[in-house]
Design a protein around this motif. Structure first.
Motif, PDB file in Angstrom:
ATOM      1  N   VAL A 113       4.542   1.321 -27.417  1.00 33.54           N
ATOM      2  CA  VAL A 113       5.495   2.045 -28.275  1.00 33.54           C
ATOM      3  C   VAL A 113       4.967   3.436 -28.611  1.00 33.54           C
ATOM      4  CG1 VAL A 113       6.591   2.088 -30.540  1.00 33.54           C
ATOM      5  CG2 VAL A 113       6.507  -0.047 -29.243  1.00 33.54           C
ATOM      6  N   LEU A 114       3.709   3.511 -29.042  1.00 35.73           N
ATOM      7  CA  LEU A 114       3.119   4.800 -29.426  1.00 35.73           C
ATOM      8  C   LEU A 114       3.013   5.742 -28.225  1.00 35.73           C
ATOM      9  CD1 LEU A 114       0.271   3.691 -31.896  1.00 35.73           C
ATOM     10  CD2 LEU A 114       2.525   4.644 -32.439  1.00 35.73           C
ATOM     11  N   GLY A 115       2.663   5.180 -27.078  1.00 30.38           N
ATOM     12  CA  GLY A 115       2.554   6.005 -25.879  1.00 30.38           C
ATOM     13  C   GLY A 115       3.894   6.585 -25.473  1.00 30.38           C
ATOM     14  N   PHE A 116       4.940   5.766 -25.506  1.00 27.00           N
ATOM     15  CA  PHE A 116       6.276   6.244 -25.157  1.00 27.00           C
ATOM     16  C   PHE A 116       6.758   7.267 -26.180  1.00 27.00           C
ATOM     17  CE2 PHE A 116      11.019   5.293 -25.349  1.00 27.00           C
ATOM     18  CZ  PHE A 116      11.316   6.216 -24.365  1.00 27.00           C
ATOM     19  N   ALA A 117       6.455   7.035 -27.464  1.00 25.84           N
ATOM     20  CA  ALA A 117       6.849   7.983 -28.516  1.00 25.84           C
ATOM     21  C   ALA A 117       6.173   9.336 -28.300  1.00 25.84           C
ATOM     22  CB  ALA A 117       6.486   7.419 -29.886  1.00 25.84           C
ATOM     23  N   ALA A 118       4.901   9.303 -27.915  1.00 24.34           N
ATOM     24  CA  ALA A 118       4.177  10.549 -27.663  1.00 24.34           C
ATOM     25  C   ALA A 118       4.768  11.295 -26.464  1.00 24.34           C
ATOM     26  CB  ALA A 118       2.694  10.250 -27.411  1.00 24.34           C
ATOM     27  N   LEU A 119       5.124  10.547 -25.417  1.00 32.31           N
ATOM     28  CA  LEU A 119       5.719  11.165 -24.228  1.00 32.31           C
ATOM     29  C   LEU A 119       7.078  11.778 -24.560  1.00 32.31           C
ATOM     30  CD1 LEU A 119       5.827  11.773 -21.228  1.00 32.31           C
ATOM     31  CD2 LEU A 119       6.631   9.437 -20.820  1.00 32.31           C
ATOM     32  N   ALA A 120       7.890  11.043 -25.314  1.00 35.73           N
ATOM     33  CA  ALA A 120       9.206  11.561 -25.706  1.00 35.73           C
ATOM     34  C   ALA A 120       9.060  12.795 -26.588  1.00 35.73           C
ATOM     35  CB  ALA A 120       9.995  10.468 -26.431  1.00 35.73           C
ATOM     36  N   ALA A 121       8.005  12.834 -27.397  1.00 37.62           N
ATOM     37  CA  ALA A 121       7.794  13.964 -28.309  1.00 37.62           C
ATOM     38  C   ALA A 121       7.478  15.256 -27.564  1.00 37.62           C
ATOM     39  CB  ALA A 121       6.669  13.638 -29.291  1.00 37.62           C
ATOM     40  N   ILE A 122       6.746  15.153 -26.456  1.00 36.41           N
ATOM     41  CA  ILE A 122       6.422  16.376 -25.718  1.00 36.41           C
ATOM     42  C   ILE A 122       7.522  16.739 -24.720  1.00 36.41           C
ATOM     43  CG2 ILE A 122       3.959  15.870 -25.901  1.00 36.41           C
ATOM     44  CD1 ILE A 122       4.072  15.411 -22.796  1.00 36.41           C
ATOM     45  N   GLY A 123       8.538  15.876 -24.605  1.00 39.58           N
ATOM     46  CA  GLY A 123       9.628  16.123 -23.661  1.00 39.58           C
ATOM     47  C   GLY A 123      10.259  17.500 -23.795  1.00 39.58           C
ATOM     48  N   PRO A 124      10.667  17.906 -25.008  1.00 36.38           N
ATOM     49  CA  PRO A 124      11.271  19.241 -25.160  1.00 36.38           C
ATOM     50  C   PRO A 124      10.337  20.368 -24.736  1.00 36.38           C
ATOM     51  CG  PRO A 124      11.747  17.865 -27.073  1.00 36.38           C
ATOM     52  CD  PRO A 124      10.748  17.116 -26.255  1.00 36.38           C
ATOM     53  N   LEU A 125       9.049  20.197 -24.931  1.00 39.61           N
ATOM     54  CA  LEU A 125       8.085  21.229 -24.528  1.00 39.61           C
ATOM     55  C   LEU A 125       8.039  21.371 -23.009  1.00 39.61           C
ATOM     56  CD1 LEU A 125       5.128  20.436 -26.981  1.00 39.61           C
ATOM     57  CD2 LEU A 125       6.921  22.157 -27.224  1.00 39.61           C
TER      58      LEU A 125
END
Length: 350
Positions: A334-346
């Motif tokens: 969950v945390l890994g996917f959340a981190a990946l989704a967070a950098i998506g816009p960047l």
């Protein structure tokens, strides 16, 4: 004059001995069972919502359910093992036909850069989180690969590279199935408020979701443009499966230096040979050696073979095996996917 012993010795040995009969019977039982489960899984994917999960994930869940509710004949283990090992390898090889390396090259440096950042970032973050939460490093690596590269197919490919336990492979696949499905639904709901044009939305989806089925489902609101960009971005991540497998194979081979120094040769490479078969099929598709119609049939066959392998894997484990692992691997996922989704816009700024 010949003795009776000589006469017996000169008689031809029957091809189907008792042991061979048992082997072929068990082989057919296991193969038929995994095929039936795959056919059922394929039908389930035609239902709303389940299409997001994809045939491979449904097949492994059905296999696990069958094992838990119905049990499996001991004799069928031969065919089940054949599906989860050899059909898996053949399916991964044929999966290479999905890739057109020229298209990925033509997409430009930005696509390759985005996919490379996604994979390096996700692997580093999730393997680190695994160490923080004291999750087995094999399991952490599998969940990380499933998130970073291409879901279940990457997990089962890398599991043989790093020699992980079957229950770890199944748990990683199940975790990715749930997270990817939830992620696809969230993206679909957020599409109207994200403010992204269809092209960038497709890149975001292709760069951050787990399975190709998740990517395709989530890209639907952006229509054809989103779909094309999402699939291309996702296939760029799939293309990087080979370097990822090479690196992880090298890292985990250090854990058993004695074995790797004693055994040498093609069979004992830290990366299995079928990974290179995957690359070879990508090259074949890129140079258009095989007619398009044949390629499409082989790609469909690869999906079925991988689903049969997933069914075989599911039939080899029990739900009870997961109790020993606990909730921590899910938290890492969950945390890994959340981190990946967070950098998506960047990533869209590249």
């Amino acid at each position: 004059m010949e003795t009776s012993n000589q006469v017996q010795t000169n008689q031809p040995t029957p091809f189907l001995t008792e042991d061979r009969k048992k082997y072929f019977k068990g082989l057919s039982q296991g193969l038929i069972l995994t095929l039936i489960i795959t056919i059922v899984a394929d039908q389930i994917t035609n239902l709303p919502f389940f299409s997001i999960m994809g045939i491979m994930i449904i097949a492994i869940l059905l296999g696990m359910s069958w094992k838990s509710l119905m049990g499996v004949q001991t004799s069928a283990s031969v065919g089940i093992g054949f599906s989860s090992k050899y059909l898996l390898r053949l399916g991964i090889i044929l999966m290479g036909l999905r890739l057109n390396l020229q298209q990925i090259y033509d997409a430009g440096l930005s696509l390759i850069l985005i996919d490379s950042i996604v994979i390096v970032f996700t692997l580093a973050v999730m393997i680190y989180l695994g160490s923080v939460f004291k999750v087995d490093k094999h399991l952490s690596a599998l969940i990380a690969v499933g998130t970073a590269v291409c879901g279940a197919a990457a997990i089962v490919a890398v599991s043989s590279v790093i020699k992980s336990k079957k229950e770890f492979t199944a748990l990683a696949v199940a975790c990715i199935a749930i997270l990817g499905t939830v992620g696809a639904i969230i993206y679909i709901l957020l599409f109207p408020v994200l403010g992204l044009d269809p092209e960038n939305y497709g890149i975001l989806v292709g760069a951050t979701l787990h399975e190709l089925a998740h990517v395709i489902a989530a890209a639907v609101p952006g229509e054809a443009v989103s779909m094309d960009n999402a699939i291309l971005t996702k296939l760029g991540r799939v293309a990087l499966l080979i370097p990822v497998a090479l690196v992880l194979g090298y890292m985990f081979s250090k854990d058993n230096k004695e074995e790797t120094t004693q055994k040498k040769g093609l069979k004992n490479l830290p990366v299995p040979w079928f990974i290179f078969g995957f690359l070879a099929m990508s090259v074949v598709n890129t140079v258009n050696i095989i007619p398009l119609a044949v390629t499409e049939v082989l790609i469909d066959a690869s999906v079925y073979l991988l689903a049969m392998a997933m069914a075989g894997l599911g039939l080899s484990i029990n739900f009870g095996d997961f109790k020993q692992v606990g909730i921590k691997p899910v938290i890492v996922g969950v945390l890994g996917f959340a981190a990946l989704a967070a950098i998506g816009p960047l990533l869209l700024l590249l």
